[in-house]
Design an enzyme around this catalytic site. Structure first.
Site, PDB file in Angstrom:
ATOM      1  N   LEU A  59       0.461   8.448  -1.440  1.00 44.09           N
ATOM      2  CA  LEU A  59       0.909   7.336  -2.260  1.00 44.09           C
ATOM      3  C   LEU A  59       0.920   6.108  -1.367  1.00 44.09           C
ATOM      4  O   LEU A  59       1.342   6.179  -0.206  1.00 44.09           O
ATOM      5  CB  LEU A  59       2.321   7.565  -2.820  1.00 44.09           C
ATOM      6  CG  LEU A  59       2.494   8.525  -3.988  1.00 44.09           C
ATOM      7  CD1 LEU A  59       3.968   8.638  -4.361  1.00 44.09           C
ATOM      8  CD2 LEU A  59       1.684   8.081  -5.203  1.00 44.09           C
ATOM      9  N   ASP A  60       0.474   4.980  -1.889  1.00 43.68           N
ATOM     10  CA  ASP A  60       0.519   3.756  -1.116  1.00 43.68           C
ATOM     11  C   ASP A  60       1.947   3.410  -0.737  1.00 43.68           C
ATOM     12  O   ASP A  60       2.900   3.764  -1.450  1.00 43.68           O
ATOM     13  CB  ASP A  60      -0.081   2.603  -1.918  1.00 43.68           C
ATOM     14  CG  ASP A  60      -1.570   2.763  -2.154  1.00 43.68           C
ATOM     15  OD1 ASP A  60      -2.214   3.461  -1.346  1.00 43.68           O
ATOM     16  OD2 ASP A  60      -2.077   2.202  -3.140  1.00 43.68           O
ATOM     17  N   ARG A  61       2.082   2.686   0.350  1.00 44.56           N
ATOM     18  CA  ARG A  61       3.404   2.309   0.853  1.00 44.56           C
ATOM     19  C   ARG A  61       4.321   1.704  -0.213  1.00 44.56           C
ATOM     20  O   ARG A  61       5.477   2.116  -0.341  1.00 44.56           O
ATOM     21  CB  ARG A  61       3.243   1.343   2.028  1.00 44.56           C
ATOM     22  CG  ARG A  61       4.547   0.849   2.615  1.00 44.56           C
ATOM     23  CD  ARG A  61       4.267  -0.072   3.783  1.00 44.56           C
ATOM     24  NE  ARG A  61       5.495  -0.491   4.445  1.00 44.56           N
ATOM     25  CZ  ARG A  61       5.534  -1.072   5.627  1.00 44.56           C
ATOM     26  NH1 ARG A  61       4.408  -1.311   6.283  1.00 44.56           N
ATOM     27  NH2 ARG A  61       6.669  -1.422   6.172  1.00 44.56           N
TER      28      ARG A  61
END
Length: 270
Positions: A59-61
């Site tokens: 998952l992106d930051r």
């Protein structure tokens, strides 16, 4: 575990895997992007449960929501293969500018955004996202040239996993996600941060459904919204979509049918 590092919410755990609710703004693991960061999901979870964990997807930051880890190397290989074989479906929630489309499938190839190679060296890859509007609101605030401002809660179901795919596809439709610094509009982002208590990207991995290679059944995992996101939905009257942390397997009869389908030979195979 220190006071500065609160424990992660565990959604599900068995002998092979563990699923947690990733907080928005937290990196999954150490990378060149860390730049002094001291909190990472992998390290926090390892310390929390007292054993090593293996990432099987990302998952992106800035995105919160369901994140799955394997608990040993064999399970990591099996789960990674499930993702590779697309035995996984994902559902995201996003708050966007404007009233997004009631339903739309965006089939637009995307170049990978790795920030290293020139774009000309990166061919566009197929990318498909199914969008559906869940709710909309008009607030009496003149953020741009109109006396009112419109926003929508969108559901996104990506069939491919290109970097920033949902953000880029929604922006292409003219409905960027709120607090998307790259693809959105600063005046709306600032209003949500300064007046509505929403400092992070309003994109949430609400549900992940995967084929459990050991249980041989479909496992559906959901994660509740973080506090700021949930408070915004309540403010807009959308609290029915805040969700909850949950895990459930399909009934055995459904699982057996799925197993039979997965085992069917491909008639196009040689």
């Amino acid at each position: 575990m220190t006071a500065a590092t609160p424990p992660l919410r565990v959604i599900y755990r068995d002998a092979q895997l563990i699923a947690v609710a990733k907080p928005p703004g937290m990196l999954v693991h150490r990378t060149a992007l860390a730049r002094g960061e001291t909190r990472f999901v992998m390290q926090t979870l390892r310390d929390q449960i007292g054993q090593h964990v293996f990432p099987v997807h990302r998952l992106d930051r800035p995105t919160g929501g369901v994140l799955v880890f394997a608990l040993d190397s064999q399970a990591a290989a099996a789960l990674t293969q499930a993702f590779t074989d697309k035995l996984v479906t994902k559902r995201y929630l996003a708050v966007v500018r404007g009233w997004g489309p009631e339903a739309l499938s965006v089939d637009v190839p995307l170049r990978e955004e790795d920030g290293i190679r020139p774009k000309a060296e990166m061919p566009a890859q197929p990318a498909l996202t199914h969008l559906r509007r869940l709710a909309c609101v008009e607030i009496p605030v003149a953020i741009e040239r109109y006396p009112q401002s419109r926003y929508a809660l969108m559901e996104a179901r990506p069939e491919t996993g290109r970097r920033h795919q949902i953000r880029r596809h929604l922006a292409r439709c003219g409905h960027p996600i709120i607090n998307d610094a790259k693809h959105g509009k600063g005046i709306h982002n600032r209003y949500f941060r300064d007046h509505l208590g929403c400092p992070h990207l309003l994109l949430h991995a609400a549900e992940l459904r995967l084929w459990h290679p050991y249980a041989e059944r479909w496992l559906t995992l959901t994660a509740a919204l973080d506090a700021a996101f949930a408070a915004l939905l309540a403010r807009f009257g959308w609290q029915a979509h805040t969700g909850s942390d949950s895990a459930r397997f399909d009934p055995p009869s459904v699982a057996q049918a799925a197993t039979a389908t997965l085992a069917e030979p491909n008639p196009e195979s040689p």
